[in-house]
Scaffold this motif. Structure first.
Motif, PDB file in Angstrom:
ATOM      1  N   UNK A  31       8.158 -30.105   6.469  1.00  0.00           N
ATOM      2  CA  UNK A  31       7.414 -31.319   6.153  1.00  0.00           C
ATOM      3  C   UNK A  31       5.968 -30.959   5.879  1.00  0.00           C
ATOM      4  N   UNK A  32       5.582 -30.916   4.592  1.00  0.00           N
ATOM      5  CA  UNK A  32       4.225 -30.477   4.230  1.00  0.00           C
ATOM      6  C   UNK A  32       3.634 -31.399   3.175  1.00  0.00           C
ATOM      7  N   UNK A  33       3.887 -32.702   3.321  1.00  0.00           N
ATOM      8  CA  UNK A  33       3.475 -33.640   2.283  1.00  0.00           C
ATOM      9  C   UNK A  33       2.001 -34.009   2.324  1.00  0.00           C
ATOM     10  N   UNK A  34       1.325 -33.832   3.470  1.00  0.00           N
ATOM     11  CA  UNK A  34      -0.123 -34.098   3.526  1.00  0.00           C
ATOM     12  C   UNK A  34      -0.865 -33.003   2.764  1.00  0.00           C
ATOM     13  N   UNK A  35      -1.962 -33.369   2.119  1.00  0.00           N
ATOM     14  CA  UNK A  35      -2.682 -32.413   1.268  1.00  0.00           C
ATOM     15  C   UNK A  35      -3.071 -31.143   2.010  1.00  0.00           C
ATOM     16  N   UNK A  45      11.403 -32.635  -7.403  1.00  0.00           N
ATOM     17  CA  UNK A  45      12.536 -31.732  -7.572  1.00  0.00           C
ATOM     18  C   UNK A  45      12.084 -30.334  -7.982  1.00  0.00           C
ATOM     19  N   UNK A  46      11.135 -30.265  -8.884  1.00  0.00           N
ATOM     20  CA  UNK A  46      10.618 -28.962  -9.313  1.00  0.00           C
ATOM     21  C   UNK A  46       9.935 -28.244  -8.156  1.00  0.00           C
ATOM     22  N   UNK A  47       9.175 -29.001  -7.349  1.00  0.00           N
ATOM     23  CA  UNK A  47       8.478 -28.398  -6.217  1.00  0.00           C
ATOM     24  C   UNK A  47       9.471 -27.921  -5.159  1.00  0.00           C
ATOM     25  N   UNK A  48      10.484 -28.724  -4.878  1.00  0.00           N
ATOM     26  CA  UNK A  48      11.492 -28.313  -3.902  1.00  0.00           C
ATOM     27  C   UNK A  48      12.200 -27.031  -4.345  1.00  0.00           C
ATOM     28  N   UNK A  49      12.452 -26.907  -5.639  1.00  0.00           N
ATOM     29  CA  UNK A  49      13.111 -25.702  -6.145  1.00  0.00           C
ATOM     30  C   UNK A  49      12.229 -24.476  -5.943  1.00  0.00           C
ATOM     31  N   UNK A  50      10.925 -24.614  -6.157  1.00  0.00           N
ATOM     32  CA  UNK A  50       9.996 -23.507  -5.937  1.00  0.00           C
ATOM     33  C   UNK A  50       9.991 -23.077  -4.469  1.00  0.00           C
ATOM     34  N   UNK A  51       9.967 -24.076  -3.575  1.00  0.00           N
ATOM     35  CA  UNK A  51       9.928 -23.759  -2.146  1.00  0.00           C
ATOM     36  C   UNK A  51      11.218 -23.094  -1.706  1.00  0.00           C
ATOM     37  N   UNK A  52      12.353 -23.599  -2.190  1.00  0.00           N
ATOM     38  CA  UNK A  52      13.616 -23.000  -1.760  1.00  0.00           C
ATOM     39  C   UNK A  52      13.804 -21.596  -2.323  1.00  0.00           C
ATOM     40  N   UNK A  88      18.417 -36.076   1.134  1.00  0.00           N
ATOM     41  CA  UNK A  88      17.430 -35.568   2.087  1.00  0.00           C
ATOM     42  C   UNK A  88      15.996 -35.787   1.638  1.00  0.00           C
ATOM     43  N   UNK A  89      15.814 -36.462   0.523  1.00  0.00           N
ATOM     44  CA  UNK A  89      14.469 -36.727   0.020  1.00  0.00           C
ATOM     45  C   UNK A  89      13.968 -38.076   0.523  1.00  0.00           C
ATOM     46  N   UNK A  90      12.654 -38.221   0.513  1.00  0.00           N
ATOM     47  CA  UNK A  90      12.016 -39.506   0.784  1.00  0.00           C
ATOM     48  C   UNK A  90      11.268 -39.889  -0.484  1.00  0.00           C
ATOM     49  N   UNK A  91      11.454 -41.094  -0.990  1.00  0.00           N
ATOM     50  CA  UNK A  91      10.822 -41.466  -2.260  1.00  0.00           C
ATOM     51  C   UNK A  91       9.314 -41.232  -2.261  1.00  0.00           C
ATOM     52  N   UNK A  92       8.853 -40.422  -3.209  1.00  0.00           N
ATOM     53  CA  UNK A  92       7.422 -40.222  -3.392  1.00  0.00           C
ATOM     54  C   UNK A  92       6.756 -39.347  -2.354  1.00  0.00           C
ATOM     55  N   UNK A  93       7.523 -38.748  -1.433  1.00  0.00           N
ATOM     56  CA  UNK A  93       6.949 -37.921  -0.361  1.00  0.00           C
ATOM     57  C   UNK A  93       7.464 -36.506  -0.515  1.00  0.00           C
ATOM     58  N   UNK A  94       6.549 -35.573  -0.824  1.00  0.00           N
ATOM     59  CA  UNK A  94       6.970 -34.186  -1.041  1.00  0.00           C
ATOM     60  C   UNK A  94       5.823 -33.227  -0.702  1.00  0.00           C
ATOM     61  N   UNK A  95       6.185 -32.039  -0.235  1.00  0.00           N
ATOM     62  CA  UNK A  95       7.534 -31.607   0.110  1.00  0.00           C
ATOM     63  C   UNK A  95       7.937 -32.074   1.512  1.00  0.00           C
ATOM     64  N   UNK A 108       0.712 -23.041  10.508  1.00  0.00           N
ATOM     65  CA  UNK A 108       0.572 -24.427  10.946  1.00  0.00           C
ATOM     66  C   UNK A 108       1.293 -25.429  10.081  1.00  0.00           C
ATOM     67  N   UNK A 109       2.461 -25.048   9.548  1.00  0.00           N
ATOM     68  CA  UNK A 109       3.253 -25.946   8.701  1.00  0.00           C
ATOM     69  C   UNK A 109       4.410 -26.509   9.532  1.00  0.00           C
TER      70      UNK A 109
END
Length: 402
Positions: A253-257, A289-296, A231-238, A315-316
């Motif tokens: 989907x919150x990958x934009x700054x 991966x670390x960021x996804x774990x924090x969000x989950x 479910x990940x996209x290379x280099x695009x997070x979260x 607005x996310x």
């Protein structure tokens, strides 16, 4: 629709559709949705297999009424000389021919573009095949599944510890149909200047390959081969799915700054947006991966409804992963008229997807479901369009021409 303008964008455009199954007929459906007169041609002894594909109810396929909506149905045997001559006459009256046979088939029948355009120089022929009309693979049989594999989509679909997966829809065929439609409309527009038609050559594998983003420069310039990442996209997070307290997964989907900053505020963790590990797009990709774990860990503290309400407040971009039941119950789908009931001779009101895209003045329309009876419009087309006497139509039927 503008009350002063009941015309549709393709009113007066006549299309002959001689393909079967998916890619070619889906192109015909898109044109028919916006008013083109699409005449679906089937051999009298070989109905389009799509009539029986998908789920059935009372012996009738549930895909066919959608794929063939707004189309007229005629029968014609293109394998016999009389049928071929009849088709040449039909082609004289057409703007567009859609076919998705293996390359060389229509030439074998004496129906090449050069032959047909001698009588009708403005004719546009839309040809969809596995590998295109030229090149060393052109004569190979090719279905959408092969196009998805060769075009690169299958390789990157699925999870890294499992074999390549497929999407649960015929995405290769539908992508090819979309590109074929774009080519068709491009040729139709160019014809207004030159008065001349041309061939639109769409290959299934190329339609898939064209959607593969930066796959080529990633490899040639950075030495990177994109792999399956679930479910990940290379280099695009979260940008992933996240579990909630009630066992539901939601998409965020919150990958934009700027959006990531709003997500951090919703999480009551504004410090994350300035942390060097997450402050930039590149950094978030490196520490996905670390960021996804924090969000989950945050999303698991609420049920899905609560979490989505909070994300909407900030607005996310976020949402549930819908089943068809969810779609049918969603007020936005309903407000956008994405479900339409169309009269059907067997099912009564037949539910099907609405029209995409939305045009404000000439929005198209679904006038009827796909014809359940093969050759339902034979007399209308052969007697009305070509002016054949009824006796000839009956004779053609008797001899298996129609």
């Amino acid at each position: 629709m503008d009350e002063q303008n009941n015309q549709q964008p393709f009113d007066g455009v006549r299309v002959l559709e001689v393909g079967t199954l998916l890619a070619g007929p889906f192109t015909g459906r898109l044109l028919a949705d916006f008013g083109a007169e699409v005449i679906k041609v089937e051999p009298p002894d070989r109905p389009d297999p799509l009539r029986k594909w998908g789920k059935e109810k009372n012996g009738h396929g549930l895909w066919w009424p959608i794929q063939s909506r707004n189309k007229k149905s005629i029968t014609l045997n293109l394998r016999v000389p009389e049928g071929q001559e009849v088709f040449r006459e039909l082609a004289q009256e057409a703007d567009i021919i859609i076919e998705n046979f293996r390359p060389g088939t229509i030439e074998k029948w004496g129906l090449s573009y050069d032959t047909l355009s001698e009588r009708n120089p403005g004719l546009i022929m839309v040809r969809t095949s596995g590998f295109g009309q030229t090149g060393p693979y052109s004569k190979r049989a090719g279905f959408g599944s092969v196009g998805e594999a060769m075009g690169g989509l299958r390789y990157v679909t699925g999870f890294p510890d499992r074999p390549p997966a497929r999407l649960a829809v015929s995405i290769g065929d539908q992508l090819a149909a979309l590109y074929a439609t774009i080519g068709c409309l491009t040729a139709l527009h160019e014809r207004t200047r030159s008065g001349k038609g041309q061939v639109v050559d769409t290959a299934l594998y190329e339609a898939v390959f064209a959607t593969m983003e930066s796959l080529v420069p990633d490899y040639l310039l950075a030495g990177y081969v994109r792999e399956r990442m679930g479910n990940e996209i290379p280099g695009v997070a979260p940008s992933n799915i996240y579990a909630t307290q009630d066992g539901t997964h939601i998409v965020i989907g919150a990958n934009a700054d700027t959006v990531f900053k709003r997500l951090c505020e919703a999480m009551r963790r504004p410090d994350l947006s300035t942390d060097p590990k997450y402050a930039t797009h590149h950094a978030r990709g490196e520490n996905m991966k670390e960021l996804d774990a924090l969000i989950e860990s945050w999303t698991r503290g609420m049920n899905a409804k609560e979490c989505l309400a909070l994300l909407e407040q900030y607005g996310v971009p976020s949402g549930l992963i819908y089943t068809v039941k969810d779609m049918l119950e969603d007020p936005h789908y309903q407000a956008r008229e994405m479900f339409v009931n169309v009269p059907h001779p067997i099912f009564g009101d037949f539910p099907m997807p609405g029209i995409v895209p939305k045009l404000t003045r000439t929005p198209g329309g679904i006038r009827w479901a796909g014809a359940e009876v093969m050759g339902q419009h034979n007399e209308e087309v052969y007697m009305g369009l070509l002016g054949y006497p009824k006796e000839r139509v009956e004779e053609m039927k008797l001899h298996g021409v129609i």
